[in-house]
Motif scaffolding. Structure first.
Motif, PDB file in Angstrom:
ATOM      1  N   UNK A   1      -0.625   3.312  -2.942  1.00 15.71           N
ATOM      2  CA  UNK A   1      -1.032   2.658  -4.069  1.00 15.71           C
ATOM      3  C   UNK A   1      -2.325   2.350  -4.154  1.00 15.71           C
ATOM      4  N   UNK A   2      -2.819   3.418  -3.100  1.00 15.19           N
ATOM      5  CA  UNK A   2      -4.669   4.458  -2.920  1.00 15.19           C
ATOM      6  C   UNK A   2      -4.525   5.114  -4.403  1.00 15.19           C
ATOM      7  N   UNK A   3      -3.186   5.839  -4.246  1.00  6.72           N
ATOM      8  CA  UNK A   3      -3.251   7.069  -5.478  1.00  6.72           C
ATOM      9  C   UNK A   3      -2.934   6.540  -7.141  1.00  6.72           C
ATOM     10  N   UNK A   4      -2.415   5.391  -6.526  1.00  8.15           N
ATOM     11  CA  UNK A   4      -1.275   5.062  -8.039  1.00  8.15           C
ATOM     12  C   UNK A   4      -3.040   4.378  -8.991  1.00  8.15           C
TER      13      UNK A   4
ATOM     14  N   UNK B   1      -6.415   7.573  -8.983  1.00  9.65           N
ATOM     15  CA  UNK B   1      -5.870   8.408  -8.960  1.00  9.65           C
ATOM     16  C   UNK B   1      -6.756  10.239  -8.559  1.00  9.65           C
ATOM     17  N   UNK B   2      -8.126   9.594  -8.339  1.00  5.98           N
ATOM     18  CA  UNK B   2      -9.042  10.746  -8.298  1.00  5.98           C
ATOM     19  C   UNK B   2      -8.812  10.683  -6.701  1.00  5.98           C
ATOM     20  N   UNK B   3      -8.196  10.334  -5.901  1.00  4.30           N
ATOM     21  CA  UNK B   3      -8.378  10.055  -4.992  1.00  4.30           C
ATOM     22  C   UNK B   3      -7.233  11.438  -4.812  1.00  4.30           C
ATOM     23  N   UNK B   4      -6.408  11.544  -5.380  1.00  7.73           N
ATOM     24  CA  UNK B   4      -4.987  12.560  -4.857  1.00  7.73           C
ATOM     25  C   UNK B   4      -5.770  14.574  -4.600  1.00  7.73           C
TER      26      UNK B   4
END
Length: 141
Positions: free
Chosen positions: A31-34, A37-40
């Motif tokens: 959920x965080x990555x979706x 997306x900057x957290x990728x």
């Protein structure tokens, strides 16, 4: 400081989370990555596709660390000290991401525990996760 009621709510919710740490932790990271997306950028070394075994495993590690803090609410700073140092000095994770992940964890818990995740439990767990995020961000100062 946490009231006796807050501690009981945190412990009660965590007891229900424990058997699902890897699954729910993976869902929170997905959920965080979706949603953010900057957290990728912090996960370049692993497969970030939904359902990825690497994300699920890392989510489990995250949730187990949170579980350590939940098991020692009065001594969280000491419990999370090494993780704070790792994220600040080695991984150099933007501390804003701890708050974003906390939000994602709350959403996952609300989805999986609809009857147990009452407004009071939500408030207590949100306060707890905000403390975890603050402790993890402490070494950045």
């Amino acid at each position: 400081m946490y009231s006796t009621t807050e501690k009981a709510l945190i412990a009660s919710i965590w007891e229900k989370v424990m058997p699902h740490t890897e699954q729910w932790g993976g869902e929170a990271l997905e959920r965080l990555l979706a949603v953010f997306p900057q957290t990728k950028i912090y996960f370049k070394h692993m497969n970030t596709c939904p359902g990825s075994a690497a994300i699920r495993a890392h989510g489990g590690k995250v949730m187990k660390a949170i579980g350590s803090a939940a098991g020692d609410v009065d001594n969280m700073a000491s419990t999370l000290s090494s993780l704070s140092e790792l994220h600040a000095y080695n991984l150099m994770v933007d501390p804003t991401n701890f708050k974003l992940l906390s939000h994602c964890i709350l959403v996952v818990l609300a989805n999986h525990l609809p009857s147990e995740f009452t407004p009071e439990a939500h408030l207590a767990f949100d306060k707890f996760l905000a403390s975890v995020a603050a402790i993890l961000s402490h070494k950045y100062r």
